[in-house]
Scaffold this motif. Sequence first.
Motif, PDB file in Angstrom:
ATOM      1  N   MET A   1     -11.585 -16.191  -7.861  1.00  0.00           N
ATOM      2  CA  MET A   1     -10.247 -15.699  -7.661  1.00  0.00           C
ATOM      3  C   MET A   1     -10.234 -14.329  -6.889  1.00  0.00           C
ATOM      4  N   ARG A   2      -9.585 -14.149  -5.793  1.00  0.00           N
ATOM      5  CA  ARG A   2      -9.322 -13.005  -5.247  1.00  0.00           C
ATOM      6  C   ARG A   2      -8.269 -12.941  -4.762  1.00  0.00           C
ATOM      7  N   PRO A   3      -7.107 -12.254  -5.247  1.00  0.00           N
ATOM      8  CA  PRO A   3      -5.832 -11.945  -4.818  1.00  0.00           C
ATOM      9  C   PRO A   3      -5.731 -11.087  -3.626  1.00  0.00           C
ATOM     10  N   ASP A   4      -5.075 -11.159  -2.432  1.00  0.00           N
ATOM     11  CA  ASP A   4      -4.844 -10.370  -1.332  1.00  0.00           C
ATOM     12  C   ASP A   4      -4.941  -9.073  -1.614  1.00  0.00           C
ATOM     13  N   ALA A   5      -4.449  -8.465  -2.662  1.00  0.00           N
ATOM     14  CA  ALA A   5      -4.347  -7.076  -2.966  1.00  0.00           C
ATOM     15  C   ALA A   5      -5.810  -6.543  -3.414  1.00  0.00           C
TER      16      ALA A   5
ATOM     17  N   ASP B   1     -14.732  -9.394  -6.963  1.00  0.00           N
ATOM     18  CA  ASP B   1     -13.569  -9.027  -6.735  1.00  0.00           C
ATOM     19  C   ASP B   1     -13.111  -7.800  -7.588  1.00  0.00           C
ATOM     20  N   GLY B   2     -14.150  -7.125  -8.103  1.00  0.00           N
ATOM     21  CA  GLY B   2     -13.583  -5.847  -8.873  1.00  0.00           C
ATOM     22  C   GLY B   2     -13.191  -6.000 -10.127  1.00  0.00           C
ATOM     23  N   GLU B   3     -12.958  -4.944 -10.965  1.00  0.00           N
ATOM     24  CA  GLU B   3     -12.469  -5.049 -12.346  1.00  0.00           C
ATOM     25  C   GLU B   3     -10.853  -5.462 -12.502  1.00  0.00           C
TER      26      GLU B   3
ATOM     27  N   TYR C   1      -9.920  -8.186 -11.639  1.00  0.00           N
ATOM     28  CA  TYR C   1      -9.837  -9.547 -12.258  1.00  0.00           C
ATOM     29  C   TYR C   1     -10.072  -9.522 -13.727  1.00  0.00           C
ATOM     30  N   ALA C   2     -11.089  -8.374 -14.258  1.00  0.00           N
ATOM     31  CA  ALA C   2     -11.385  -8.614 -15.563  1.00  0.00           C
ATOM     32  C   ALA C   2     -10.269  -8.744 -16.482  1.00  0.00           C
ATOM     33  N   PRO C   3      -9.310  -8.147 -16.441  1.00  0.00           N
ATOM     34  CA  PRO C   3      -8.036  -8.667 -17.413  1.00  0.00           C
ATOM     35  C   PRO C   3      -7.467 -10.133 -17.467  1.00  0.00           C
ATOM     36  N   TYR C   4      -8.009 -10.738 -16.473  1.00  0.00           N
ATOM     37  CA  TYR C   4      -7.305 -12.027 -16.113  1.00  0.00           C
ATOM     38  C   TYR C   4      -8.226 -13.029 -16.099  1.00  0.00           C
ATOM     39  N   TRP C   5      -9.850 -12.807 -16.637  1.00  0.00           N
ATOM     40  CA  TRP C   5     -10.990 -13.750 -16.597  1.00  0.00           C
ATOM     41  C   TRP C   5     -10.485 -14.657 -17.680  1.00  0.00           C
ATOM     42  N   ASP C   6     -10.079 -14.282 -18.715  1.00  0.00           N
ATOM     43  CA  ASP C   6      -9.935 -15.675 -19.897  1.00  0.00           C
ATOM     44  C   ASP C   6      -8.850 -16.425 -19.548  1.00  0.00           C
ATOM     45  N   ARG C   7      -7.777 -15.772 -19.157  1.00  0.00           N
ATOM     46  CA  ARG C   7      -6.467 -16.532 -19.093  1.00  0.00           C
ATOM     47  C   ARG C   7      -6.947 -17.611 -17.716  1.00  0.00           C
ATOM     48  N   TRP C   8      -7.800 -17.079 -16.707  1.00  0.00           N
ATOM     49  CA  TRP C   8      -7.916 -18.423 -15.579  1.00  0.00           C
ATOM     50  C   TRP C   8      -9.018 -19.399 -16.240  1.00  0.00           C
ATOM     51  N   ALA C   9      -9.963 -18.770 -17.214  1.00  0.00           N
ATOM     52  CA  ALA C   9     -10.806 -19.625 -17.642  1.00  0.00           C
ATOM     53  C   ALA C   9     -10.227 -20.642 -18.763  1.00  0.00           C
TER      54      ALA C   9
END
Length: 195
Positions: free
Chosen positions: A1-5, A157-159, A161-169
């Motif tokens: 997952m890599r948002p444009d930002a 993707d850098g940190e 993404y870290a807060p979203y890892w579980d949500r995406w999983a």
Amino acid sequence: MRPDATPAPASGQQPETAHAIVTHVPRIVDAVVADARPVVLIDGRSGSGKTTLARALAAAIEGAQLVRLDDIYPGWDGLDAGSAMVVADVLRADDPGWRGWDWNVGRPGTWHPLDAARPLVIEGCGSLSRASRALATFAVWVELDGPTRKQRALARDGEGYAPYWDRWARQEDRFIAREDPRSLADVVIDETATA
């Protein structure tokens, strides 16, 4: 997952362990080369190596177009919507294409038309569903253990993404339980042993 930002790594800067996956490209090309217009779906969980494989495969298939679901998902809760867009937009017979998601402003972005006559490689979690498999010529599931996937994804993707890892999983879990994409694949690539 890599948002444009989040800036994408420059070519060749993916984690070294992901490079082993490209050794599978020749056998996939051999499997689809006879198709007039191959459509290849590459699915797997975040950080499994889908993007690396898809880029190498698209480069190896003459004239191939590459669609990355990371560019389509409508936000951090958009896995199912992105999967539905593969069937509704990307794989439709007339006027195929996809609408990007502008991660910076959190709304739909530009329409990207596709050439219905050219080969197509689609990668991302949610790309391989029962509905999309019926419209594709070949499907790949990429498997990798959770800790390695997370390490790769955060390195890529850098940190941010870290807060979203579980949500995406959790979305991946629901999609996998509902669609069982691994069972729909022509090839399962288990990268656990090489990671």
